[in-house]
Design an enzyme around this catalytic site. Structure first.
Site, mmCIF file in Angstrom:
data_model
loop_
_atom_site.group_PDB
_atom_site.id
_atom_site.type_symbol
_atom_site.label_atom_id
_atom_site.label_comp_id
_atom_site.label_asym_id
_atom_site.label_seq_id
_atom_site.Cartn_x
_atom_site.Cartn_y
_atom_site.Cartn_z
ATOM 1 C CG LEU A 101 -1.952 -1.053 1.383
ATOM 2 C CD1 LEU A 101 -2.696 -0.917 2.704
ATOM 3 C CD2 LEU A 101 -2.934 -0.956 0.223
ATOM 4 C CG ASP A 102 0.583 4.173 -2.983
ATOM 5 O OD1 ASP A 102 1.334 3.289 -3.420
ATOM 6 O OD2 ASP A 102 -0.274 4.758 -3.677
ATOM 7 C CE LYS A 103 6.252 8.336 4.433
ATOM 8 N NZ LYS A 103 7.358 9.256 4.241
ATOM 9 C CB THR A 105 -2.679 3.647 0.895
ATOM 10 O OG1 THR A 105 -2.570 4.335 -0.347
ATOM 11 C CG2 THR A 105 -3.904 2.771 0.861
ATOM 12 C CE LYS A 192 -2.248 7.491 -3.584
ATOM 13 N NZ LYS A 192 -0.994 7.285 -2.870
#
Ligand code: URA
Length: 236
Positions: A101-103, A105, A192
């Site tokens: 997961l992105d930082k 998220t 995104k």
């Protein structure tokens, strides 16, 4: 396997700690004191350390509610990783996050040392559904849903699988939306980039589920629970 490896796998301590326990005659296998760290043991042997039985469990599965600001990685020189959110006794060898997961998220992230499961869940042909809730800068509408459902192109070469958009709230005046979104792939910054491609911006992203694993509503950000094999085996 060697007794020192067995005990290290069970997170009893470092190899050095384990050698010390053996020296102090505190490690017993099937009722006999272990004399050397090289002694071989089977998963079915009865192993005790300092009077306590050590049940052998090869794989561990943790469901984390990832907070913002933490990297989905095992180590990083300067930034906090999801592994640092595990209690030291749960940092088993080989524990890694299943995907990323992105930082920024938040939400459901599985961590495991079961390489096979990790591989199966991430394999492109497995299509494990992942559901996210997101805040969007832009008005997501039925047209947007159609675009995503048709399996859009991301850049010139990447054809995405159909994704399901559910509109929860729409504020035309302030041009914002709240949505639920289901995808079955895990391309880099996928959600995104998908919204970027239709001129919108994801301002908050939270993963709610992966397969039939759901983020428990009472699990606070940064906290995690251990799952049993039974809970994990139906995920795919
Ligand atoms: N899609 C994104 O853009 N980011 C995530 O963290 C997960 C899916």
């Amino acid at each position: 396997m060697r007794i020192d490896k067995y005990l290290a796998n069970m997170n009893i301590g470092s190899r050095k700690d384990i050698h010390q326990l053996i020296k102090e005659k505190l490690v017993i296998v099937n009722g006999k004191i272990v004399k050397t760290p090289k002694q071989q043991v089977e998963e079915t042997d009865k192993v005790c350390v300092d009077g306590n039985e050590v049940a052998y469990q090869k794989y561990h599965y943790f469901l984390l509610n990832k907070p913002k600001g933490v990297l989905s990685a095992t180590e990083d020189r300067s930034q906090k990783t999801v592994i640092s959110l595990l209690d030291p006794q749960d940092r088993y060898q080989g524990i890694v996050p299943v995907g990323r997961l992105d930082k920024d998220t938040t939400g459901l992230l599985l961590l495991t040392n079961d390489g096979q499961l990790n591989h199966e869940l991430l394999a492109p042909n497995k299509h494990v559904a992942k559901v996210y809730r997101a805040q969007i800068a832009g008005v997501a509408d039925e047209e947007t849903a159609k675009t995503f459902a048709s399996g859009m192109m991301l850049g010139d070469v990447t054809k995405l699988k159909p994704a399901k958009l559910k509109i929860l709230k729409q504020d035309r005046e302030n041009a914002t939306s709240e949505i639920e979104f289901e995808i079955s792939e895990g391309k880099y910054h996928q959600i995104k980039r998908m919204f970027g491609a239709v001129g919108m911006k994801v301002t908050a992203l939270d993963r709610l589920s992966m397969g039939n694993l759901h983020l428990p509503s009472d699990l606070k950000r940064g906290k995690y629970v251990e799952l049993s094999l039974d809970e994990i085996k139906n995920i795919k």
